[in-house]
Design a protein around this motif. Structure first.
Motif, PDB file in Angstrom:
ATOM      1  N   SER A 146       0.799  -1.217   0.000  1.00 23.21           N
ATOM      2  CA  SER A 146       0.000   0.000   0.000  1.00 23.21           C
ATOM      3  C   SER A 146       0.840   1.279   0.000  1.00 23.21           C
ATOM      4  N   PRO A 147       0.486   2.213  -0.908  1.00 25.09           N
ATOM      5  CA  PRO A 147       1.066   3.555  -0.884  1.00 25.09           C
ATOM      6  C   PRO A 147       0.139   4.537  -0.166  1.00 25.09           C
ATOM      7  N   VAL A 171       4.798  -1.199   2.780  1.00 20.38           N
ATOM      8  CA  VAL A 171       4.327   0.183   2.647  1.00 20.38           C
ATOM      9  C   VAL A 171       5.453   1.049   2.104  1.00 20.38           C
ATOM     10  N   THR A 172       5.077   2.154   1.504  1.00 23.17           N
ATOM     11  CA  THR A 172       6.078   3.094   0.995  1.00 23.17           C
ATOM     12  C   THR A 172       6.733   3.834   2.169  1.00 23.17           C
ATOM     13  N   GLU A 174       6.873   6.953   2.704  1.00 22.42           N
ATOM     14  CA  GLU A 174       6.001   8.023   3.200  1.00 22.42           C
ATOM     15  C   GLU A 174       4.951   7.474   4.163  1.00 22.42           C
ATOM     16  N   TYR A 204       8.210   4.711  -5.893  1.00 21.21           N
ATOM     17  CA  TYR A 204       6.831   5.129  -6.134  1.00 21.21           C
ATOM     18  C   TYR A 204       5.988   3.907  -6.492  1.00 21.21           C
ATOM     19  N   VAL A 205       4.897   3.702  -5.773  1.00 23.23           N
ATOM     20  CA  VAL A 205       4.022   2.545  -5.994  1.00 23.23           C
ATOM     21  C   VAL A 205       2.647   3.047  -6.430  1.00 23.23           C
ATOM     22  N   THR A 206       2.138   2.510  -7.525  1.00 26.42           N
ATOM     23  CA  THR A 206       0.856   2.984  -8.073  1.00 26.42           C
ATOM     24  C   THR A 206      -0.313   2.068  -7.734  1.00 26.42           C
ATOM     25  N   TYR A 227      -5.140   8.833  -6.133  1.00 31.01           N
ATOM     26  CA  TYR A 227      -5.549   7.470  -5.800  1.00 31.01           C
ATOM     27  C   TYR A 227      -7.070   7.364  -5.817  1.00 31.01           C
ATOM     28  N   TYR A 251       6.923  -7.429  -5.153  1.00 29.38           N
ATOM     29  CA  TYR A 251       7.193  -6.226  -4.364  1.00 29.38           C
ATOM     30  C   TYR A 251       8.036  -6.526  -3.122  1.00 29.38           C
TER      31      TYR A 251
END
Length: 261
Positions: A146-147, A171-172, A174, A204-206, A227, A251
């Motif tokens: 999850s981003p 998780v990212t 951020e 960066y994860v989309t 998002y 991932y």
């Protein structure tokens, strides 16, 4: 040579149906006639061509597939499922950023054929979030990337960990900062548990997706870079779960295990 093989691959609906039916097991022409609803002579004509192409052979009970036939039938199944997924959810694929799906899994997206779109509306603005949280509470194994972070997510993960669910989250950077800032004591407690693992991905994860033992809940950023909390693709079945676990592994291989706060 390759061009001719590609042309013959799906040029005939009758050949395609015969391949897929024989993939289930050997059948007589009477069996095929009953299941396909076409004349026996049409079936025999197609089978004659397929024997010549080394796809079909005579068997104890009618006809069966050769090794080449089984290979082609398996690929046809993948292609048909892929086309169904592509067409049925075309708006979802067009309007979302799916660049985070590697090529080796893009070609396997036919595995998501048992899916449905869950969308929020004016009366249920958090419909997708509510569904997602409810599914997590019922799960014994959770793997997620999850981003973003949604309301109630940290609390339901803690609930699942305390109920002995096996949980791995990626998780990212951020989002990791947000978790440490807003849920410091909770995350410290969770990281003491052997059934909880937290990973950080520094890119960066989309996509945002979660795989349980029963479903794949798949969301993504819109093409405009925001998002989309209002729309998730819910995929059920063993093949969808397997696809989701392979995406999670992709991932995880790009992430690092977080060992302390």
């Amino acid at each position: 040579m390759a061009e001719e093989s590609l042309k013959s691959f799906t040029r005939s609906k009758v050949r395609t149906e015969i391949l897929l039916l024989l993939k289930e097991g050997n059948k007589s022409t009477s069996d095929l006639e009953e299941e396909m609803g076409i004349r026996n002579t049409t079936i025999l004509h197609a089978i004659k061509e397929m024997i010549k192409s080394k796809l079909v052979t005579r068997a104890e009970k009618g006809y069966g597939l050769t090794n080449l036939g089984r290979m082609q039938a398996s690929m046809l199944s993948e292609i048909i499922d892929f086309v169904l997924v592509m067409e049925k959810y075309s708006d979802f694929w067009v309007n979302h950023d799916i660049s985070g799906i590697p090529d080796e899994l893009l070609v396997k997206m036919g595995r998501l054929y048992k899916s449905e779109i869950i969308e929020a509306d004016s009366s249920e603005l958090l419909k997708t979030v509510d569904y997602f949280i409810a599914e997590l509470k019922k799960s014994n194994r959770i793997q997620g990337v999850s981003p973003i972070i949604v309301p109630g997510y940290a609390e339901v993960i803690a609930h699942c960990v305390r109920n002995n669910a096996e949980i791995e989250l990626i998780v990212t950077s951020e989002i990791l900062e947000v978790i440490f800032r807003d849920h410091e004591y909770l995350i410290k407690d969770l990281m003491k548990k052997s059934n909880f693992k937290l990973y950080e991905i520094q890119e960066y994860v989309t996509l945002a997706f979660t795989v349980t033992e029963k479903i794949l809940d798949f969301g993504a950023y819109r093409s405009d870079g925001t998002y989309d909390l209002s729309c998730d693709l819910i995929c059920i079945g063993e093949s969808a779960v397997k696809w989701g676990r392979e995406l999670f592994d992709y991932y995880r291989n790009k992430s690092r295990l977080v060992e302390n706060v």
